[in-house]
Motif scaffolding. Structure first.
Motif, PDB file in Angstrom:
ATOM      1  N   VAL A   1      -5.183  -9.438  21.913  1.00  0.00           N
ATOM      2  CA  VAL A   1      -5.492  -8.310  22.787  1.00  0.00           C
ATOM      3  C   VAL A   1      -4.201  -7.795  23.409  1.00  0.00           C
ATOM      4  O   VAL A   1      -3.451  -8.542  24.018  1.00  0.00           O
ATOM      5  N   CYS A   2      -3.963  -6.487  23.217  1.00  0.00           N
ATOM      6  CA  CYS A   2      -2.771  -5.819  23.739  1.00  0.00           C
ATOM      7  C   CYS A   2      -3.193  -4.918  24.900  1.00  0.00           C
ATOM      8  O   CYS A   2      -4.241  -4.278  24.823  1.00  0.00           O
ATOM      9  N   SER A   3      -2.392  -4.872  25.944  1.00  0.00           N
ATOM     10  CA  SER A   3      -2.751  -4.042  27.098  1.00  0.00           C
ATOM     11  C   SER A   3      -2.734  -2.559  26.756  1.00  0.00           C
ATOM     12  O   SER A   3      -3.319  -1.740  27.450  1.00  0.00           O
ATOM     13  N   GLU A   4      -2.061  -2.199  25.679  1.00  0.00           N
ATOM     14  CA  GLU A   4      -1.981  -0.796  25.286  1.00  0.00           C
ATOM     15  C   GLU A   4      -2.959  -0.442  24.165  1.00  0.00           C
ATOM     16  O   GLU A   4      -3.458   0.670  24.083  1.00  0.00           O
ATOM     17  N   HIS A   5      -3.217  -1.387  23.284  1.00  0.00           N
ATOM     18  CA  HIS A   5      -4.039  -1.102  22.102  1.00  0.00           C
ATOM     19  C   HIS A   5      -5.390  -1.817  22.079  1.00  0.00           C
ATOM     20  O   HIS A   5      -6.109  -1.727  21.095  1.00  0.00           O
ATOM     21  N   ASP A   6      -5.716  -2.553  23.146  1.00  0.00           N
ATOM     22  CA  ASP A   6      -6.916  -3.396  23.145  1.00  0.00           C
ATOM     23  C   ASP A   6      -6.852  -4.387  21.978  1.00  0.00           C
ATOM     24  O   ASP A   6      -5.796  -4.906  21.704  1.00  0.00           O
TER      25      ASP A   6
ATOM     26  N   ASP B   1       3.836 -11.020  16.175  1.00  0.00           N
ATOM     27  CA  ASP B   1       4.122  -9.879  15.291  1.00  0.00           C
ATOM     28  C   ASP B   1       3.884  -8.567  16.023  1.00  0.00           C
ATOM     29  O   ASP B   1       4.674  -7.633  15.925  1.00  0.00           O
ATOM     30  N   HIS B   2       2.771  -8.498  16.755  1.00  0.00           N
ATOM     31  CA  HIS B   2       2.449  -7.254  17.444  1.00  0.00           C
ATOM     32  C   HIS B   2       3.474  -6.961  18.532  1.00  0.00           C
ATOM     33  O   HIS B   2       3.872  -5.819  18.725  1.00  0.00           O
ATOM     34  N   ARG B   3       3.920  -8.007  19.227  1.00  0.00           N
ATOM     35  CA  ARG B   3       4.934  -7.823  20.259  1.00  0.00           C
ATOM     36  C   ARG B   3       6.222  -7.278  19.636  1.00  0.00           C
ATOM     37  O   ARG B   3       6.885  -6.403  20.189  1.00  0.00           O
TER      38      ARG B   3
ATOM     39  N   GLU C   1       6.411  -5.449  16.975  1.00  0.00           N
ATOM     40  CA  GLU C   1       6.200  -4.034  16.644  1.00  0.00           C
ATOM     41  C   GLU C   1       6.501  -3.158  17.849  1.00  0.00           C
ATOM     42  O   GLU C   1       7.072  -2.071  17.719  1.00  0.00           O
ATOM     43  N   HIS C   2       6.102  -3.606  19.026  1.00  0.00           N
ATOM     44  CA  HIS C   2       6.399  -2.849  20.240  1.00  0.00           C
ATOM     45  C   HIS C   2       7.910  -2.793  20.469  1.00  0.00           C
ATOM     46  O   HIS C   2       8.450  -1.748  20.815  1.00  0.00           O
ATOM     47  N   CYS C   3       8.576  -3.926  20.281  1.00  0.00           N
ATOM     48  CA  CYS C   3      10.024  -3.964  20.491  1.00  0.00           C
ATOM     49  C   CYS C   3      10.718  -3.021  19.515  1.00  0.00           C
ATOM     50  O   CYS C   3      11.642  -2.300  19.884  1.00  0.00           O
TER      51      CYS C   3
HETATM   52 ZN   LIG Z   1       0.069  -2.907  21.247  1.00  0.00          ZN
END
Ligand SMILES: [Zn+2]
Ligand SMILES: [Zn+2]
Length: 76
Positions: free
Chosen positions: A44-49, A67-69, A71-73
């Protein structure tokens, strides 16, 4: 820069959040808690749920969160 939190959230079979205490097996520690046990782990991402599909084991959800983190970086 907005701060983004990405976490692994345990879910019940009905896709509801499990915040009960559970044994390492995933079974509820307190049978009276109403918990049916954890069946999936969602990233769960605070921006993408929810990110992608929930994972059936935590060891697969954790790298997906990393991995998702990344992608944000990379997007910054
Ligand atoms: Zn995200
Ligand atoms: Zn539960």
């Amino acid at each position: 820069m907005a701060s983004i939190t990405i976490r692994v959230e345990p879910r019940h079979a009905g896709n509801t959040t499990c915040d009960h205490k559970v044994k390492p097996s995933g079974k509820p520690r307190d049978p009276a808690s109403g918990c049916a046990g954890r069946t999936t782990y969602a990233v769960v991402c605070s921006e993408h749920d929810d990110v992608g599909q929930p994972h059936h084991v935590k060891v697969l959800a954790e790298p997906a969160a990393v991995d998702h983190r990344q992608e944000h970086c990379a997007a910054l």
